[in-house]
Design a protein around this motif. Structure first.
Motif, PDB file in Angstrom:
ATOM      1  N   VAL A  64       0.763  -1.410  -0.493  1.00 58.32           N
ATOM      2  CA  VAL A  64      -0.064   0.135  -0.112  1.00 58.32           C
ATOM      3  C   VAL A  64       0.652   0.739   0.103  1.00 58.32           C
ATOM      4  O   VAL A  64       1.925   1.298   0.687  1.00 58.32           O
ATOM      5  CB  VAL A  64      -0.975  -0.028   0.582  1.00 58.32           C
ATOM      6  N   LYS A  65       0.577   1.743  -0.406  1.00 56.12           N
ATOM      7  CA  LYS A  65       1.487   3.682  -0.964  1.00 56.12           C
ATOM      8  C   LYS A  65       0.876   4.038   0.668  1.00 56.12           C
ATOM      9  O   LYS A  65       0.117   5.682   0.259  1.00 56.12           O
ATOM     10  CB  LYS A  65       1.001   4.585  -2.174  1.00 56.12           C
ATOM     11  N   THR A  66       1.711   4.202   1.065  1.00 58.26           N
ATOM     12  CA  THR A  66       1.868   4.947   2.636  1.00 58.26           C
ATOM     13  C   THR A  66       3.352   4.873   3.027  1.00 58.26           C
ATOM     14  O   THR A  66       4.418   5.323   2.166  1.00 58.26           O
ATOM     15  CB  THR A  66       1.588   4.000   3.630  1.00 58.26           C
ATOM     16  N   GLU A  67       3.388   6.249   3.817  1.00 60.80           N
ATOM     17  CA  GLU A  67       4.479   6.964   4.135  1.00 60.80           C
ATOM     18  C   GLU A  67       5.628   5.720   4.478  1.00 60.80           C
ATOM     19  O   GLU A  67       6.437   6.063   4.046  1.00 60.80           O
ATOM     20  CB  GLU A  67       4.737   8.035   5.292  1.00 60.80           C
ATOM     21  N   MET A  68       5.042   5.159   5.207  1.00 59.58           N
ATOM     22  CA  MET A  68       6.086   3.661   5.821  1.00 59.58           C
ATOM     23  C   MET A  68       6.954   2.438   4.934  1.00 59.58           C
ATOM     24  O   MET A  68       7.295   2.633   5.168  1.00 59.58           O
ATOM     25  CB  MET A  68       5.220   3.308   6.861  1.00 59.58           C
ATOM     26  N   ALA A  69       5.556   2.231   3.619  1.00 63.66           N
ATOM     27  CA  ALA A  69       5.810   1.242   2.819  1.00 63.66           C
ATOM     28  C   ALA A  69       7.102   2.519   1.814  1.00 63.66           C
ATOM     29  O   ALA A  69       7.997   1.657   1.156  1.00 63.66           O
ATOM     30  CB  ALA A  69       4.664   1.324   2.301  1.00 63.66           C
ATOM     31  N   ASP A  70       6.860   4.215   1.749  1.00 61.16           N
ATOM     32  CA  ASP A  70       7.719   5.194   1.346  1.00 61.16           C
ATOM     33  C   ASP A  70       9.447   4.905   2.314  1.00 61.16           C
ATOM     34  O   ASP A  70      10.430   4.646   1.056  1.00 61.16           O
ATOM     35  CB  ASP A  70       7.314   6.157   0.915  1.00 61.16           C
ATOM     36  N   ARG A  97      -0.353  -2.977 -10.595  1.00 57.73           N
ATOM     37  CA  ARG A  97      -0.384  -1.826  -9.238  1.00 57.73           C
ATOM     38  C   ARG A  97      -0.655  -2.540  -7.808  1.00 57.73           C
ATOM     39  O   ARG A  97      -0.481  -3.320  -7.759  1.00 57.73           O
ATOM     40  CB  ARG A  97      -2.062  -0.794  -9.311  1.00 57.73           C
ATOM     41  N   VAL A  98      -0.249  -1.338  -7.048  1.00 58.67           N
ATOM     42  CA  VAL A  98      -0.331  -0.917  -5.344  1.00 58.67           C
ATOM     43  C   VAL A  98      -1.615  -0.669  -5.097  1.00 58.67           C
ATOM     44  O   VAL A  98      -2.286  -0.170  -6.145  1.00 58.67           O
ATOM     45  CB  VAL A  98       1.178  -1.004  -4.854  1.00 58.67           C
ATOM     46  N   LEU A  99      -1.518  -0.825  -4.145  1.00 62.15           N
ATOM     47  CA  LEU A  99      -2.740  -0.134  -3.397  1.00 62.15           C
ATOM     48  C   LEU A  99      -2.832   0.904  -2.613  1.00 62.15           C
ATOM     49  O   LEU A  99      -2.119   0.901  -2.495  1.00 62.15           O
ATOM     50  CB  LEU A  99      -3.576  -1.309  -2.763  1.00 62.15           C
ATOM     51  N   VAL A 149      -5.846  -8.549   0.896  1.00 59.08           N
ATOM     52  CA  VAL A 149      -6.225  -7.558   0.159  1.00 59.08           C
ATOM     53  C   VAL A 149      -4.359  -7.182   0.123  1.00 59.08           C
ATOM     54  O   VAL A 149      -4.275  -6.713   0.146  1.00 59.08           O
ATOM     55  CB  VAL A 149      -7.290  -6.233   0.774  1.00 59.08           C
ATOM     56  N   SER A 150      -4.558  -8.073  -1.632  1.00 59.40           N
ATOM     57  CA  SER A 150      -3.031  -7.957  -2.558  1.00 59.40           C
ATOM     58  C   SER A 150      -3.561  -8.066  -3.987  1.00 59.40           C
ATOM     59  O   SER A 150      -2.059  -8.450  -4.376  1.00 59.40           O
ATOM     60  CB  SER A 150      -2.860  -8.708  -1.386  1.00 59.40           C
ATOM     61  N   LEU A 151      -4.698  -7.687  -3.966  1.00 58.27           N
ATOM     62  CA  LEU A 151      -4.798  -7.957  -5.972  1.00 58.27           C
ATOM     63  C   LEU A 151      -4.609  -8.831  -6.316  1.00 58.27           C
ATOM     64  O   LEU A 151      -3.810  -9.361  -7.749  1.00 58.27           O
ATOM     65  CB  LEU A 151      -3.686  -6.789  -6.407  1.00 58.27           C
ATOM     66  N   GLY A 152      -4.472 -10.310  -5.709  1.00 58.67           N
ATOM     67  CA  GLY A 152      -4.528 -11.028  -6.430  1.00 58.67           C
ATOM     68  C   GLY A 152      -3.723 -12.307  -5.441  1.00 58.67           C
ATOM     69  O   GLY A 152      -3.081 -13.169  -6.025  1.00 58.67           O
ATOM     70  N   SER A 153      -2.104 -11.214  -5.336  1.00 62.79           N
ATOM     71  CA  SER A 153      -0.798 -11.565  -4.859  1.00 62.79           C
ATOM     72  C   SER A 153      -1.343 -12.194  -3.593  1.00 62.79           C
ATOM     73  O   SER A 153      -1.490 -11.848  -2.684  1.00 62.79           O
ATOM     74  CB  SER A 153      -0.089 -10.717  -4.919  1.00 62.79           C
ATOM     75  N   LEU A 154      -0.144 -13.392  -3.554  1.00 58.92           N
ATOM     76  CA  LEU A 154       0.226 -13.712  -1.905  1.00 58.92           C
ATOM     77  C   LEU A 154       1.148 -12.211  -0.999  1.00 58.92           C
ATOM     78  O   LEU A 154       1.269 -12.923  -0.264  1.00 58.92           O
ATOM     79  CB  LEU A 154       0.914 -14.754  -1.688  1.00 58.92           C
TER      80      LEU A 154
END
Length: 259
Positions: free
Chosen positions: A189-195, A224-226, A253-258
């Motif tokens: 997920v595009k968040t500050e922590m992930a950034d 794409r990411v979430l 909730v990962s767009l079909g990926s594990l």
């Protein structure tokens, strides 16, 4: 009587931790839009004040790294009314970046305090209100890292695995009281922590953060990411009457990926 359209959570008192940014903020905003009275919990008072101005959530600045802080949080929420919804979203990540033989016990304890101990304490206290009301929703925000391992992330992965185990046990305890407990397992997920994590990975591999994010997107079938808002929608569903039959579930909730 059913809530009017768009007001599915009207009158519910909700605690949302990690509410100053990312998934927690998106959840607090969505809950307010749907009528909940929200105690928005995070460390950054300035950001919480901005969120309060934007959404009408009640700000509560605290670091959730002690039992006392969790007790203060639930006490603050009870000023709004009995707690009906708890979203354990606060998380600590991206602090390790070392294989197990180079990691410190202090980093392990700091990660566990926020990612696992705090959800236990908050759930233990808030669930009493839910039991007494005969209605409640608890949502643990885990991660796809709660079901797989990753290099140099032992404390984070262990805490997110533990959160799923806590959820599955709590689900049994609260079910007789018309309450549910579930977990959401977001992918990237595009968040500050992930950034921040992307920047560290980029520096380690000689890439740019944008290239790391592109790799993450390319790994998903949707390419794409979430967004934080997409995760908030799933949390809001689990917090609603519509999810009354969903209990003890780890919802990826990962767009079909594990991952």
């Amino acid at each position: 009587m059913a809530a009017s359209a768009g007001q599915e959570l009207k009158g519910r008192v909700a605690i949302v931790t990690g509410a100053s940014s990312g998934i927690g903020k998106a959840t607090a905003v969505l809950f307010r839009r749907r009528g909940a009275r929200v105690l928005a919990v995070a460390r950054d008072r300035k950001r919480l004040d901005a969120l309060a101005k934007e959404s009408g959530a009640e700000p509560f600045a605290v670091s959730l790294d002690s039992a006392e802080a969790c007790e203060q949080t639930v006490a603050a929420a009870r000023k709004l009314g009995p707690v009906s919804i708890l979203v354990n979203c606060a998380g600590r990540g991206g602090h390790e970046d070392k294989p197990i033989f180079d990691q410190s016990p202090a980093e392990w304890r700091a990660t566990m305090a926020v990612n696992l101990d705090a959800p236990f304490e908050l759930t233990r206290l808030a669930a009493r209100d839910m039991r007494d009301q005969r209605w409640g929703r608890i949502v643990m925000v885990s991660s796809t890292a709660g079901e797989v391992g990753a290099p140099a992330m032992s404390a984070y992965c262990a805490s997110k695995h533990g959160l799923i185990g806590l959820m599955r046990s709590v689900a049994h305890d609260v079910a007789p009281y018309n309450c549910t407990c579930n977990a959401v397992l977001p992918g990237w997920v595009k968040t500050e922590m992930a950034d921040r994590d992307a920047e560290k990975e980029a520096a380690r591999r000689g890439l740019t953060a944008a290239q790391v994010w592109q790799e993450r997107a390319d790994a998903y079938p949707a390419k794409r990411v979430l967004s934080a808002e997409e995760i908030a929608e799933v949390i809001a569903f689990l917090a609603s009457d519509a999810a009354s039959g969903v209990n003890g579930e780890a919802m990826t909730v990962s767009l079909g990926s594990l991952w």
